[in-house]
Design a protein around this motif. Structure first.
Motif, mmCIF file in Angstrom:
data_model
loop_
_atom_site.group_PDB
_atom_site.id
_atom_site.type_symbol
_atom_site.label_atom_id
_atom_site.label_comp_id
_atom_site.label_asym_id
_atom_site.label_seq_id
_atom_site.Cartn_x
_atom_site.Cartn_y
_atom_site.Cartn_z
ATOM 1 N N HIS A 257 0.835 -1.209 0.000
ATOM 2 C CA HIS A 257 0.000 0.000 0.000
ATOM 3 C C HIS A 257 0.869 1.258 0.000
ATOM 4 C CE1 HIS A 257 -3.585 2.454 0.847
ATOM 5 N NE2 HIS A 257 -2.796 3.132 1.659
ATOM 6 N N THR A 258 1.938 1.246 0.791
ATOM 7 C CA THR A 258 2.814 2.412 0.873
ATOM 8 C C THR A 258 3.480 2.685 -0.466
ATOM 9 O OG1 THR A 258 3.249 1.988 3.218
ATOM 10 C CG2 THR A 258 4.812 3.395 2.063
ATOM 11 N N LEU A 259 4.003 1.639 -1.108
ATOM 12 C CA LEU A 259 4.615 1.807 -2.427
ATOM 13 C C LEU A 259 3.607 2.308 -3.449
ATOM 14 C CD1 LEU A 259 7.083 -1.161 -3.101
ATOM 15 C CD2 LEU A 259 7.544 1.295 -3.347
ATOM 16 N N ARG A 260 2.417 1.698 -3.463
ATOM 17 C CA ARG A 260 1.407 2.089 -4.450
ATOM 18 C C ARG A 260 1.039 3.564 -4.287
ATOM 19 N NH1 ARG A 260 -1.970 -1.745 -3.786
ATOM 20 N NH2 ARG A 260 -1.432 -2.910 -5.672
ATOM 21 N N THR A 261 0.857 3.996 -3.039
ATOM 22 C CA THR A 261 0.480 5.393 -2.796
ATOM 23 C C THR A 261 1.560 6.346 -3.278
ATOM 24 O OG1 THR A 261 -0.847 4.767 -0.873
ATOM 25 C CG2 THR A 261 -0.140 7.058 -1.013
ATOM 26 N N GLN A 262 2.818 6.042 -2.957
ATOM 27 C CA GLN A 262 3.900 6.939 -3.362
ATOM 28 C C GLN A 262 4.074 6.958 -4.880
ATOM 29 O OE1 GLN A 262 7.521 6.656 -1.167
ATOM 30 N NE2 GLN A 262 6.513 6.691 0.807
ATOM 31 N N ILE A 263 3.911 5.815 -5.509
ATOM 32 C CA ILE A 263 4.066 5.760 -6.963
ATOM 33 C C ILE A 263 2.929 6.510 -7.664
ATOM 34 C CG2 ILE A 263 3.948 4.147 -8.923
ATOM 35 C CD1 ILE A 263 5.680 2.245 -7.145
ATOM 36 N N GLN A 264 1.733 6.473 -7.105
ATOM 37 C CA GLN A 264 0.636 7.261 -7.671
ATOM 38 C C GLN A 264 0.960 8.753 -7.628
ATOM 39 O OE1 GLN A 264 -2.671 5.974 -5.283
ATOM 40 N NE2 GLN A 264 -3.149 4.217 -6.592
ATOM 41 N N VAL A 265 1.571 9.195 -6.525
ATOM 42 C CA VAL A 265 1.965 10.600 -6.414
ATOM 43 C C VAL A 265 3.021 10.935 -7.458
ATOM 44 C CG1 VAL A 265 3.072 12.302 -4.924
ATOM 45 C CG2 VAL A 265 1.382 10.746 -3.957
ATOM 46 N N LEU A 266 4.033 10.071 -7.598
ATOM 47 C CA LEU A 266 5.106 10.325 -8.563
ATOM 48 C C LEU A 266 4.578 10.321 -9.992
ATOM 49 C CD1 LEU A 266 7.970 8.155 -7.018
ATOM 50 C CD2 LEU A 266 7.707 10.633 -6.925
ATOM 51 N N ASP A 267 3.618 9.453 -10.275
ATOM 52 C CA ASP A 267 3.044 9.386 -11.619
ATOM 53 C C ASP A 267 2.373 10.705 -11.996
ATOM 54 O OD1 ASP A 267 2.254 8.009 -14.050
ATOM 55 O OD2 ASP A 267 0.234 7.935 -13.200
ATOM 56 N N ARG A 268 1.712 11.324 -11.020
ATOM 57 C CA ARG A 268 1.080 12.614 -11.290
ATOM 58 C C ARG A 268 2.092 13.750 -11.335
ATOM 59 N NH1 ARG A 268 -3.030 10.684 -7.869
ATOM 60 N NH2 ARG A 268 -2.118 11.764 -6.102
ATOM 61 N N ALA A 269 3.174 13.588 -10.568
ATOM 62 C CA ALA A 269 4.114 14.701 -10.412
ATOM 63 C C ALA A 269 5.110 14.803 -11.564
ATOM 64 C CB ALA A 269 4.879 14.556 -9.091
ATOM 65 N N HIS A 270 5.246 13.774 -12.379
ATOM 66 C CA HIS A 270 6.251 13.769 -13.440
ATOM 67 C C HIS A 270 5.598 13.498 -14.790
ATOM 68 C CE1 HIS A 270 9.875 13.933 -10.884
ATOM 69 N NE2 HIS A 270 9.110 13.293 -10.000
ATOM 70 N N SER A 271 6.278 13.939 -15.837
ATOM 71 C CA SER A 271 5.778 13.675 -17.182
ATOM 72 C C SER A 271 5.923 12.205 -17.540
ATOM 73 C CB SER A 271 6.535 14.539 -18.193
ATOM 74 O OG SER A 271 7.932 14.268 -18.123
ATOM 75 N N ALA A 272 6.895 11.516 -16.937
ATOM 76 C CA ALA A 272 7.071 10.087 -17.194
ATOM 77 C C ALA A 272 5.899 9.304 -16.616
ATOM 78 C CB ALA A 272 8.374 9.588 -16.583
ATOM 79 N N ARG A 273 5.548 8.202 -17.272
ATOM 80 C CA ARG A 273 4.514 7.301 -16.755
ATOM 81 C C ARG A 273 5.164 6.380 -15.738
ATOM 82 N NH1 ARG A 273 0.314 5.771 -14.937
ATOM 83 N NH2 ARG A 273 -1.040 4.130 -15.775
ATOM 84 N N VAL A 274 4.578 6.286 -14.553
ATOM 85 C CA VAL A 274 5.113 5.430 -13.491
ATOM 86 C C VAL A 274 4.032 4.438 -13.090
ATOM 87 C CG1 VAL A 274 6.310 5.359 -11.269
ATOM 88 C CG2 VAL A 274 6.438 7.425 -12.664
ATOM 89 N N THR A 275 4.315 3.150 -13.198
ATOM 90 C CA THR A 275 3.314 2.120 -12.917
ATOM 91 C C THR A 275 3.807 1.192 -11.809
ATOM 92 O OG1 THR A 275 4.184 0.500 -14.515
ATOM 93 C CG2 THR A 275 2.627 2.157 -15.340
ATOM 94 N N PHE A 276 2.852 0.502 -11.200
ATOM 95 C CA PHE A 276 3.184 -0.421 -10.111
ATOM 96 C C PHE A 276 2.267 -1.629 -10.170
ATOM 97 C CE2 PHE A 276 2.392 -1.759 -5.604
ATOM 98 C CZ PHE A 276 3.642 -2.309 -5.378
ATOM 99 N N GLU A 277 2.857 -2.811 -9.965
ATOM 100 C CA GLU A 277 2.062 -4.024 -9.840
ATOM 101 C C GLU A 277 2.665 -4.889 -8.748
ATOM 102 O OE1 GLU A 277 2.103 -6.264 -13.404
ATOM 103 O OE2 GLU A 277 4.273 -6.632 -13.393
ATOM 104 N N SER A 278 1.793 -5.622 -8.068
ATOM 105 C CA SER A 278 2.253 -6.473 -6.973
ATOM 106 C C SER A 278 1.330 -7.681 -6.851
ATOM 107 C CB SER A 278 2.270 -5.682 -5.659
ATOM 108 O OG SER A 278 2.702 -6.507 -4.602
ATOM 109 N N PRO A 279 1.527 -8.684 -7.690
ATOM 110 C CA PRO A 279 0.670 -9.870 -7.643
ATOM 111 C C PRO A 279 1.150 -10.882 -6.599
ATOM 112 C CG PRO A 279 2.190 -10.047 -9.485
ATOM 113 C CD PRO A 279 2.479 -8.734 -8.823
ATOM 114 N N GLY A 280 0.279 -11.241 -5.693
ATOM 115 C CA GLY A 280 0.530 -12.364 -4.798
ATOM 116 C C GLY A 280 1.693 -12.216 -3.844
ATOM 117 N N THR A 281 1.988 -11.002 -3.387
ATOM 118 C CA THR A 281 3.088 -10.845 -2.435
ATOM 119 C C THR A 281 2.598 -11.095 -1.019
ATOM 120 O OG1 THR A 281 2.643 -8.477 -2.336
ATOM 121 C CG2 THR A 281 4.377 -9.216 -3.839
ATOM 122 N N ARG A 282 3.541 -11.352 -0.122
ATOM 123 C CA ARG A 282 3.214 -11.597 1.278
ATOM 124 C C ARG A 282 3.983 -10.609 2.143
ATOM 125 N NH1 ARG A 282 5.425 -17.462 2.633
ATOM 126 N NH2 ARG A 282 4.889 -16.774 4.738
ATOM 127 N N ALA A 283 3.534 -10.462 3.377
ATOM 128 C CA ALA A 283 4.208 -9.544 4.302
ATOM 129 C C ALA A 283 5.621 -10.044 4.593
ATOM 130 C CB ALA A 283 3.411 -9.428 5.597
#
Length: 381
Positions: A257-283
């Protein structure tokens, strides 16, 4: 039922280990109080952390139900025997606290207490708190005190270790506050740059529209529509700053959740497209999650600030019992050997240190004109 106090090295060791297991101040206080009450077999135990206004910043009790505690009312003030322990920094062992001249009574809902053992929790000359027990569960001869000199010596040992545990917890919380401030500053910088760029474009477009109003009204209208669009984007960025400019809270939100939130901010803040995926990870263990987050942040910083990338992809996937972080950009790339020989590291040393510090490994793949991939694997736990 016969009440026998916990005794022996094993019991003391268990209590001390329990105290050192927690990092949050409130949890440490609760563990100290519960450990002291169990080890010395008392009905009640409490620990008060004083504030600078004659009261207590925190006051933790054990042996009193939540309902009873609410009925007692507000936190006690620093008065009577508690004040004496805090100001004189001396232990107090009393056969009956109610007969002491310093006793000032207690609220109606307060449990009855007689024999009393208390002492300050100290870190050098600083008084961190007052720890006390009441009503030792054992036969009490007439005129005798339920708590003994041996009890006082044992509680003194607990108080010394409690001071260490409490100091460590305070240092941990302070370091977390500094991390939060660092995160807030970093994200604010990213958003400030993005909004500044949009406002600069907005100013230039408005100037162009003003110059075209008389000689080419149609083009001026188009420029004014662009002004409106840029203004809307700037407003969105400012809203994002208010809503999402918050620190990473791994222990509350988790790594994904922390990574996804920060990457969403960076995606809006920069002209570059920034994406994130996290399938099936564990704590992951806390130290590993923090290391992964810091490496991701450093890799993203390099991609967005130095690589002139148009697309940055971040993935966090399961790898055995652990996880694999991959940050890939399509930027200009570099020769890792040249970077090292020139004394420029682009944070690579820091990232490798963070990975190695939690038993993981870091791989950097890059070449001029071919983008960069940072991959980190951690073992899990």
């Amino acid at each position: 039922m016969s009440h026998r106090p916990s005794s022996g090295l094993a019991a003391v060791s268990t209590a001390l280990l329990a105290m050192s297991r927690h990092l949050e101040v409130r949890d440490v206080l609760k563990t100290i109080v519960a450990s002291a009450r169990e080890l010395l077999d008392a009905e009640y135990a409490a620990l008060g952390v004083p504030d600078d206004h004659g009261g207590f910043a925190q006051f933790v009790v054990d042996g009193v139900s939540d309902e009873q505690w609410r009925a007692i009312g507000p936190l006690p003030r620093q008065h009577g025997i508690l004040a004496s322990m805090l100001h004189k920094a001396e232990p107090e062992r009393l056969a009956d606290v109610r007969e002491d001249p310093r006793f000032e009574g207690w609220p109606d809902a307060h449990p009855e207490m007689s024999d009393f053992l208390g002492l300050p929790v100290r870190d050098g000359d600083e008084i961190l708190g007052a720890l006390f027990l009441a009503n030792k569960r054992c036969p009490k001869p007439d005129g005798g005190c339920g708590f003994t000199a041996d009890d006082e010596a044992l509680l003194s040992i607990l108080a010394q270790h409690a001071a260490i545990a409490l100091t460590n917890a305070r240092l941990y919380e302070r370091s977390r506050e500094l991390t939060i401030a660092e995160e807030r500053s970093r994200l604010a910088h990213e958003l400030h740059d993005a909004v500044s760029q949009k406002l600069f474009s907005l100013r230039l477009t408005a100037q162009a529209a003003a110059a075209l109003v008389d000689r080419d009204p149609a083009r001026a209208k188009g420029e004014l529509q662009q002004v409106a669009s840029l203004a809307a984007e700037a407003a969105d960025e400012l809203r994002a700053a208010v809503v999402e400019l918050r620190p990473a809270a791994l222990d509350e939100d988790g790594l994904v959740h922390t990574l996804r939130t920060q990457i969403q901010v960076l995606d809006r803040a920069h002209s570059a497209r920034v994406t994130f995926e996290s399938p099936g990870t564990r704590a992951l263990p806390a130290a590993q999650e923090e290391a992964v987050l810091r490496v991701a942040q450093e890799a993203l910083h390099n991609a967005l600030r130095h690589a002139d990338a148009e697309l940055v992809t971040v993935s966090l996937t399961r790898s055995g019992q652990g996880a694999r972080l991959t940050v890939t950009d399509d930027g200009k790339g570099f020769d890792p050997r040249t970077v090292r020989s020139a004394g420029r590291h682009l944070g690579l040393v820091s990232m490798r240190d963070r990975a190695g510090g939690v038993g993981g490994r870091l791989t950097v793949t890059s070449a001029p004109g071919e983008g960069t991939t940072i991959e980190m694997e951690v073992p899990g736990g």
